[in-house]
Design a protein around this motif. Structure first.
Motif, PDB file in Angstrom:
ATOM      1  N   VAL A   1      -0.092   5.601   0.608  1.00  0.00           N
ATOM      2  CA  VAL A   1      -0.917   6.604   0.983  1.00  0.00           C
ATOM      3  C   VAL A   1      -0.599   7.917   0.169  1.00  0.00           C
ATOM      4  CG1 VAL A   1      -2.306   7.934   2.452  1.00  0.00           C
ATOM      5  CG2 VAL A   1      -2.177   5.582   2.719  1.00  0.00           C
TER       6      VAL A   1
ATOM      7  N   ARG B   1       0.768  -1.224  -0.001  1.00  0.00           N
ATOM      8  CA  ARG B   1       0.023   0.001  -0.041  1.00  0.00           C
ATOM      9  C   ARG B   1       0.939   1.401   0.034  1.00  0.00           C
ATOM     10  NH1 ARG B   1      -4.475  -2.025   2.912  1.00  0.00           N
ATOM     11  NH2 ARG B   1      -5.949  -2.346   1.292  1.00  0.00           N
TER      12      ARG B   1
ATOM     13  N   HIS C   1      -5.501   5.985  -2.248  1.00  0.00           N
ATOM     14  CA  HIS C   1      -4.538   4.916  -1.699  1.00  0.00           C
ATOM     15  C   HIS C   1      -4.282   3.951  -2.804  1.00  0.00           C
ATOM     16  CE1 HIS C   1      -6.310   5.336   2.775  1.00  0.00           C
ATOM     17  NE2 HIS C   1      -6.146   6.485   2.217  1.00  0.00           N
TER      18      HIS C   1
END
Ligand code: ATP
Length: 422
Positions: A181, A179, A224
């Protein structure tokens, strides 16, 4: 593998308690490449819990229940699951002995009701709980896996880590999720979405697939990015390349590419440029300083701040001329500029901000409605402060206006530092 989380506990259905366990569980499952199908919160009620578990078992391969493993009558998780999968509860003396020992170590006698916690559905594996009384349970049933974890986070977290290591990691697929952000300011959600659409489409068909979620929050938009890859090298490389594309599409409005907050980004820029910073705040009441000093190590670049709420304090502490205030009003660009430049001079810092505005709910006028905020930045180079000033019209309640003003002030500094960077 399709997974689902059920948080059990009537208190989680009141306004006073939040189910945070599922967030932790989701994060750890995602890292294994397992995505959630859904999650639920169930009351301590046999029928309600039975219905939710039955539905979840139909949909998912992995079911994780948290809570309701305690010794009291309203702790029903064990009973409901044992009933549903037709695995009768059996008494395990060694569990009760471990509970007895735990009590004895504190000089206490274990209450009889704790015997319930020694009941285990036939065939389940027992997961020791070194931090509490309720053991966890791992059940394999009809190609489904059911994991029962205690409710208290400090008991659940280490237990989940062990289950991942000993049982889940080997049954999860080879793919892991990675991931990133990203944070954007100065653009609306729809404008970011429009610029990002061509990238989304391409990323979805790339060899390392990247899925994006866009979230609008106060003063910023978050993107995201989630990449599914078999190795961390592959995942990180794909995300790095995607971030470069976003930089190209959004330019300087993209302020954070690794989850950093605005205050962390500004702090890093100040540290890198050996710049010291001060602030003179009126309507934000010290919020800019609060945010800057939240960051560990901020003493490297933060010098001081003052809250100058009244007109008198603007004059007394900063030397903003009283006639400047009476000529333009306290909420005006000349006053914001004077606040920023005087603050920089008094503190002897390179950078400063001056913020003056109307946070409401009262005090607005037709020319200067609630949400009007003047923000000035000052940069002292060769002794004399150079200033930039802008008028903003923020919407929302008092707290929202104050936060957006602090965000815009920090962002003005960020953009100026970047512009000046060689
Ligand atoms: P115990 O043996 O301690 O009774 P339990 O498995 O029965 O464990 P609960 O009684 O349901 O757990 O919850 C105990 C405490 O754990 C709650 O008061 C709450 O503070 C915390 N807790 C329970 N579920 C959650 C959740 N989903 N998210 C965050 N905290 C939780």
């Amino acid at each position: 593998m399709k997974a689902e989380v059920i948080a059990v506990g009537s208190e989680l259905l009141t306004p006073t308690h939040i189910d945070t366990n599922s967030l932790f569980i989701t994060e750890r499952l995602n890292q294994l490449g397992i995505e959630l199908q859904g999650k639920s919160v169930a009351a301590d009620d046999r029928t309600a819990l039975r219905t939710i578990v039955t539905d979840a078992l139909r949909r998912s391969d992995l079911l994780i229940l948290t809570g309701g493993l305690g010794p009291t009558d309203d702790d029903l998780t064990r009973d409901v699951v044992s009933d549903l999968i037709n695995a009768p509860l059996e008494y395990h003396a060694e569990i009760f002995e471990a509970i007895e020992k735990r009590f004895a170590s504190r000089g206490l006698k274990v209450p009889e009701i704790n015997r319930r916690q020694a009941m285990v559905p036939r065939g389940a594996a027992i997961l020791a709980n070194p931090n509490g009384t309720a053991p966890g349970l791992w059940i394999e049933h009809d190609a489904k896996r059911i994991l029962l974890l205690p409710g208290p986070p400090r008991e659940l977290k280490p237990m989940l880590e062990r289950v991942i290591e000993e049982r889940l990691a080997s049954v999860a697929g080879a793919t892991r999720l990675f991931r990133r952000v990203l944070r954007i300011t100065g653009q609306s959600e729809s404008s970011v979405e429009e610029k990002m659409q061509p990238l989304y489409a391409r990323w979805l068909c790339a060899p390392v697939r990247i899925v994006t979620t866009i979230l609008a929050s106060l003063g910023q938009i978050e993107l995201h990015l989630t990449a599914a890859a078999e190795t961390s090298d592959e995942g990180i490389r794909a995300l790095d390349a995607a971030v470069e594309e976003v930089k190209h599409a959004l330019g300087r409005d993209l302020f954070s590419v690794n989850g950093q907050t605005m205050q962390e980004v500004v702090g890093d820029l100040c540290r890198a440029g050996s710049l010291r910073i001060s602030a003179a705040e009126s309507c934000t009441g010290g919020l800019v300083m609060t945010r800057l000093t939240e960051v560990p190590g901020s003493s490297d670049y933060v010098d001081r701040g003052v809250v100058v709420y009244s007109n008198q304090s603007k004059t007394e502490l900063l030397g903003v001329p009283a006639d400047l205030i009476s000529a333009h009003g306290a909420v005006s660009e000349p006053v914001a500029e004077a606040m920023a430049s005087r603050m920089a001079e008094i503190a002897g810092t390179d950078l400063s901000v001056g913020i003056t505005g109307i946070a409401g709910p009262t005090g607005g006028t037709p020319e200067k409605p609630v949400g009007t905020v003047m923000i000035a930045a000052a940069w002292r180079r060769d002794g004399k402060p150079e200033t930039r000033v802008r008028t903003f019209r923020f919407v929302g309640g008092r707290e929202m206006i104050r936060f957006q003003a602090s965000q815009a002030a920090l962002d003005m500094l960020r953009r100026w530092i970047l512009e000046a960077a060689p």
